[in-house]
Design an enzyme around this catalytic site. Sequence first.
Site, short mmCIF file in Angstrom:
data_model
loop_
_atom_site.label_atom_id
_atom_site.label_comp_id
_atom_site.label_asym_id
_atom_site.label_seq_id
_atom_site.Cartn_x
_atom_site.Cartn_y
_atom_site.Cartn_z
N LEU A 47 0.86 -1.18 0.00
CA LEU A 47 0.00 0.00 0.00
C LEU A 47 0.90 1.23 0.00
O LEU A 47 1.99 1.20 0.56
CB LEU A 47 -0.90 0.04 1.24
CG LEU A 47 -2.02 -1.00 1.37
CD1 LEU A 47 -2.74 -0.83 2.70
CD2 LEU A 47 -3.01 -0.90 0.22
N ASP A 48 0.42 2.32 -0.60
CA ASP A 48 1.14 3.58 -0.52
C ASP A 48 1.27 3.98 0.95
O ASP A 48 0.41 3.68 1.77
CB ASP A 48 0.38 4.69 -1.26
CG ASP A 48 0.29 4.44 -2.76
OD1 ASP A 48 1.15 3.72 -3.28
OD2 ASP A 48 -0.65 4.96 -3.39
N THR A 49 2.33 4.73 1.26
CA THR A 49 2.57 5.16 2.64
C THR A 49 1.37 5.91 3.21
O THR A 49 0.97 5.70 4.36
CB THR A 49 3.83 6.03 2.71
OG1 THR A 49 4.96 5.24 2.32
CG2 THR A 49 4.06 6.56 4.12
N ARG B 236 -6.23 6.54 -6.89
CA ARG B 236 -5.93 7.97 -6.77
C ARG B 236 -5.95 8.65 -8.13
O ARG B 236 -6.54 9.72 -8.31
CB ARG B 236 -4.58 8.15 -6.08
CG ARG B 236 -4.53 7.60 -4.67
CD ARG B 236 -3.11 7.46 -4.13
NE ARG B 236 -2.44 8.75 -4.03
CZ ARG B 236 -1.16 8.88 -3.71
NH1 ARG B 236 -0.41 7.78 -3.50
NH2 ARG B 236 -0.62 10.07 -3.61
#
Length: 316
Positions: free
Chosen positions: A141-143, A244
Site C-alpha cells: 500500500l502507498d505510505t 488515486r
Amino acid sequence: MKILKVKCLAPTRLDNYLTQQFPALTPGRLNKALRENKIKLNGKKQPLSTRVMAGDEIKLFILDEVLDADRRVDGPAWKNARGPAQVVYDCPQIVIVNKPAGLAVDGPEDDTLLNRTLLYLNQQGEYKENDLYTPALCHRLDTGTSGLVIVAKTPEAEELFLAAIKNREVKKTYLCVTFGRPMPPDATLGGYLLKDADRGIVKIVEEKQPGAKEVETRYETIAVSGRLALLKVQLITGRTHQIRAHMASIGCPILGDSKYGNNTANRELKLKYQALCAWELTMPRFNQPDFEFLSGKTFRAPKPWYYSQVLDGTLK
C-alpha cells in the site's frame, strides 16, 4: 515539540547543526520534516542550507521516538519498530495486519509495517532473527493509504498469495472520500495507466500507448456531505496509484492526496494523508489442503475516522 537554543562558535548550516544534536535525523528525515513544516528557525520555515548562529531558536515538531532513534537496540531492524502491528487475522499460514496512514510498508527505516509485523510474530514466539524464512509482504500500500496487508508466514503462503494477487483472485475493496461528487454516483472506470517515472506519478489515458497498462476501477457512492463524497471502490486491476489517479481523472480526487488532489482543500480540511483505506479483502477458493480453510473468507479493517464524519456531515 523541542526548542533548541543554538550554541555554536561559528555559523553552521541548519541541517549540519541538527544532525550534530540528533544523529537519527538523516538527510531523508530532515527533508521530510521540512516539507511537513516541522522545522522552524526563529519562527519561520527556512532552507536546510541556512546558516544558524549562537542565540538562534529552532523549534522541532518531531516525535521524541524519531529524534532518539539512534539509541537503537543492537540487532535486526524489527527490534526497533515502535510497537507490534495491529493484527486483524492470524493463522499458521498468513497474518493480516492493519496499516496506519503514514507508515511505510517496508524500506530503510526501522519502523515499517513489515518490521512491526515481525516484532508481533516474535512476541508470539513464531519468529526469531535466525529463522531460515522471514515472513514477507504479499502486496503493498502507498505510505499515505491505510488498511489491510497480507503477510505470508511460510514460503508456500508467499508463493500462493503472490500468484493469487497477481491473477486478481483476491478481491480488494477500498473506502475513500473524494473532493467532488462523482457523476454518475456509481460507475466502472476504464482506460490505461501510464507511468511518469521522472515525476513519480501516473496518469490515465484513453488510448493504448507504449508502456500503458489497462486499468479498471469500480466505485459506488455511499454518502455525500457538502463538496465531498464517501465511496466504496473495488479494484478490478491493481496498478500503482490506480484509485488515486482514476478518481482524479474524473475531477474527483481523493481528499488529502497531495500528489493528485486539491491541495487548497487538503489544507483547509487539515488532511495530512489521503482519505483512502484498503478496507476489505475477500479470498478466492483454494484447493490446497493447507489453505482450504481460507476459501471465500472476507476480512475487514476498522472503518477509518472519516467514514462516520462524512455520514454525519461533520466533514464537508
